[in-house]
Design an enzyme around this catalytic site. Structure first.
Site, PDB file in Angstrom:
ATOM      1  CB  SER A  96      -0.951  -0.071   1.202  1.00 52.20           C
ATOM      2  OG  SER A  96      -2.117   0.622   0.908  1.00 52.20           O
ATOM      3  CG  HIS A 146      -5.443  -2.819   0.926  1.00 49.74           C
ATOM      4  ND1 HIS A 146      -4.702  -2.774  -0.232  1.00 49.74           N
ATOM      5  CD2 HIS A 146      -5.038  -1.754   1.663  1.00 49.74           C
ATOM      6  CE1 HIS A 146      -3.883  -1.735  -0.193  1.00 49.74           C
ATOM      7  NE2 HIS A 146      -4.069  -1.103   0.950  1.00 49.74           N
ATOM      8  CD1 TRP A 162      -7.733   4.207  -2.172  1.00 46.50           C
ATOM      9  CD2 TRP A 162      -9.153   5.670  -3.085  1.00 46.50           C
ATOM     10  NE1 TRP A 162      -7.391   5.445  -1.717  1.00 46.50           N
ATOM     11  CE2 TRP A 162      -8.244   6.370  -2.267  1.00 46.50           C
ATOM     12  CE3 TRP A 162     -10.137   6.389  -3.772  1.00 46.50           C
ATOM     13  CZ2 TRP A 162      -8.291   7.751  -2.094  1.00 46.50           C
ATOM     14  CZ3 TRP A 162     -10.184   7.778  -3.611  1.00 46.50           C
ATOM     15  CH2 TRP A 162      -9.273   8.432  -2.783  1.00 46.50           C
ATOM     16  CD  GLU A 193      -4.694   9.089   2.087  1.00 47.61           C
ATOM     17  OE1 GLU A 193      -5.210   8.973   0.951  1.00 47.61           O
ATOM     18  OE2 GLU A 193      -4.398   8.113   2.797  1.00 47.61           O
ATOM     19  CD  GLN A 232      -4.677   7.808  -3.049  1.00 48.28           C
ATOM     20  OE1 GLN A 232      -4.197   6.686  -3.050  1.00 48.28           O
ATOM     21  NE2 GLN A 232      -4.608   8.610  -2.004  1.00 48.28           N
ATOM     22  CE  LYS A 267       0.341   5.433  -1.919  1.00 49.25           C
ATOM     23  NZ  LYS A 267      -0.650   4.660  -2.616  1.00 49.25           N
TER      24      LYS A 267
HETATM   25  C1  MCU Z   1      -2.707   2.137  -1.363  1.00 56.07           C
HETATM   26  O1  MCU Z   1      -2.076   2.952  -0.403  1.00 56.07           O
HETATM   27  C2  MCU Z   1      -2.787   3.802   0.450  1.00 56.07           C
HETATM   28  C3  MCU Z   1      -3.684   4.756  -0.316  1.00 56.07           C
HETATM   29  O2  MCU Z   1      -2.890   5.516  -1.208  1.00 56.07           O
HETATM   30  C4  MCU Z   1      -4.399   5.685   0.651  1.00 56.07           C
HETATM   31  O3  MCU Z   1      -5.313   6.515  -0.031  1.00 56.07           O
HETATM   32  C5  MCU Z   1      -5.116   4.928   1.738  1.00 56.07           C
HETATM   33  O4  MCU Z   1      -5.518   5.850   2.718  1.00 56.07           O
HETATM   34  O5  MCU Z   1      -4.230   4.043   2.366  1.00 56.07           O
HETATM   35  C6  MCU Z   1      -3.606   3.084   1.547  1.00 56.07           C
HETATM   36  C7  MCU Z   1      -2.746   2.301   2.503  1.00 56.07           C
HETATM   37  O6  MCU Z   1      -1.611   2.616   2.708  1.00 56.07           O
HETATM   38  O7  MCU Z   1      -3.378   1.342   3.207  1.00 56.07           O
HETATM   39  C8  MCU Z   1      -2.683   0.639   4.186  1.00 56.07           C
END
Ligand code: MCU
Length: 415
Positions: free
Chosen positions: A227, A361, A325, A281, A273, A231
């Site tokens: 997530s 996720h 998303w 964010e 997103q 990145k």
């Molecule tokens: C996928 O990574 C992120 C996403 O970019 C955000 O919008 C969300 O709030 O959180 C995701 C994440 O890191 O989940 C653990």
């Protein structure tokens, strides 16, 4: 001035107490990073400005910012240096060069790292788990934070990196906070992703210094995270050429997704997103990105080129088809086009994109394990040439996206 090129000198005093502890110092750097604004030796200068707008397509990896063609592997190296500079300038913030010194000590399972630069120093540690026994040195995978986590096969150690300590990522209030910013100043241009990549580089410096103690091979290091930390894994693989295998898990927008394709999804009414939302964010990107998020077509890159900084090193991207998303179209299209960079380099067996579903996720699905993840780790970290097929591009979803019309440029054969 010719600084020594060897990775380490063992100039520091021996440790009197623990035999398993070492303390060593990195030699002053030789500059391998191109000067800001371009100018790696023999490479074309990087013209100022954003260049021409690219709409309904992604930027041509094989044309320099100034218009010349990329027609050899040497050109590709120049183009990568250029793309790195452009990404740092307009999106990621500046990655500092090698610090003036790095010292490291290993004790128990803890690798402690002290970095000094510009008269200041900071320290952080990482934990090395599951160090294989037997003669080594052994490969390892650096795992960002605590989301997700991959099933790491026997023979590979895991290095737990608390990336939030190096660059905080609570929300907007995290800007400029963390050890990176303690060292380089809270006003530094780097976003958290760049700060973490810097941290990964310091972990590898430390592994180079302590190889005799850790029995970990600094030339066989993978990086992963899920997530937001996916990145981070992507950016670390892109900015640190010593990473041997990059494994971003469900990185989505800001990782394996492209800004332009997310904008397309958004225009089609999908809840994805995008660049405009992401900067509100968190602090993953440089403040310099803020002035570009409303016009991503003007950027001289998209994230296919971020991925291309890894080529031809191996990259295996895991995505979740159930999560709009994250950019289920955006990551598919972005990586489908990114793949052409490995194609140009004759390295399709070092590129994987796999988008499956049915899992929560960041809970790794078994369908990606046996023939995909294990093949990548087997081949590129464990050195087993017969570990399986690693030329992978698949989605279990029905993707309504035309990869070729979004990459209307010629793919050269680079040699
Ligand atoms: C996928 O990574 C992120 C996403 O970019 C955000 O919008 C969300 O709030 O959180 C995701 C994440 O890191 O989940 C653990």
């Amino acid at each position: 001035p010719s600084a020594p090129t060897s990775a380490a000198t063992t100039s520091a005093p021996p440790q009197p107490t623990t035999l398993s502890t070492s303390r060593v110092t990195v030699a002053p750097p030789t500059s391998t990073t191109p000067a800001p604004g371009g100018g790696s030796t023999g490479c074309p200068a990087i013209p100022n400005g954003l260049g021409s707008t690219v709409s309904n397509a992604l930027n041509d990896p094989f044309t320099f910012h100034g218009g010349g063609k990329v027609s050899s592997k040497a050109d590709w190296t120049c183009r990568q240096a250029e793309i790195s500079q452009l990404l740092q300038k307009y999106e990621l913030g500046t990655l500092p060069g090698k610090p003036s010194s790095v010292t490291a000590s290993f004790s128990g399972s803890s690798l402690s790292i002290t970095v000094s630069d510009n008269g200041k120093s900071v320290s952080f540690s990482v934990t090395i788990n599951n160090r294989p026994s037997g003669s080594g040195p052994h490969p390892a995978i650096i795992n960002f934070g605590s989301f997700g986590g991959l099933p790491v096969p026997a023979g590979v150690a895991t290095i737990n990196f608390n990336n939030d300590e190096v660059g905080q990522q609570q929300d907007q209030s995290s800007r400029g906070k963390g050890k990176f910013y303690d060292l380089y100043g809270s006003g530094h241009s780097a976003g958290a992703l760049t700060a973490w990549a810097w941290g990964v580089s310091r972990i590898i410096d430390a592994l180079e210094l302590t190889k005799a103690q850790t029995n970990i091979d600094p030339a066989r290091i993978g990086v992963t995270g899920c997530s937001r930390n996916g990145k981070g894994a992507m950016v670390a693989g892109a900015l640190e050429p010593r990473i041997a295998l990059t494994l971003p898990e469900e990185s989505g927008a800001g990782g394996s997704g492209c800004w332009r394709i997310a904008a397309l999804q958004k225009s089609q009414g999908q809840n994805v997103q995008d660049s405009k939302q992401i900067i509100t964010e968190n602090v993953w990107f440089s403040p310099s990105f803020n002035s570009h998020v409303n016009d991503v077509n003007s950027l001289p890159f998209d994230h296919h080129l971020l991925a291309g900084l890894i080529a031809p090193r191996p990259l295996y991207v895991m995505e979740n088809v159930d999560m709009e998303w994250l950019g289920k179209v955006s990551t598919y299209g972005c990586m489908g086009i990114a793949r052409k960079q490995w194609q140009a380099l004759g390295a399709l067996d070092r590129f994987g994109y796999s988008q499956v579903g049915g899992n929560q996720h960041c809970s790794f699905p078994s369908s990606q394990q046996g023939s995909e993840l294990n093949a990548f780790i087997g081949k590129y970290l464990l050195g087993n040439a017969n570990a399986g097929t690693t030329s992978i591009f698949r989605s279990t979803g029905n993707q309504n996206f035309n990869i070729d019309s979004w990459s209307p440029w010629t793919v050269p054969t680079l040699s």
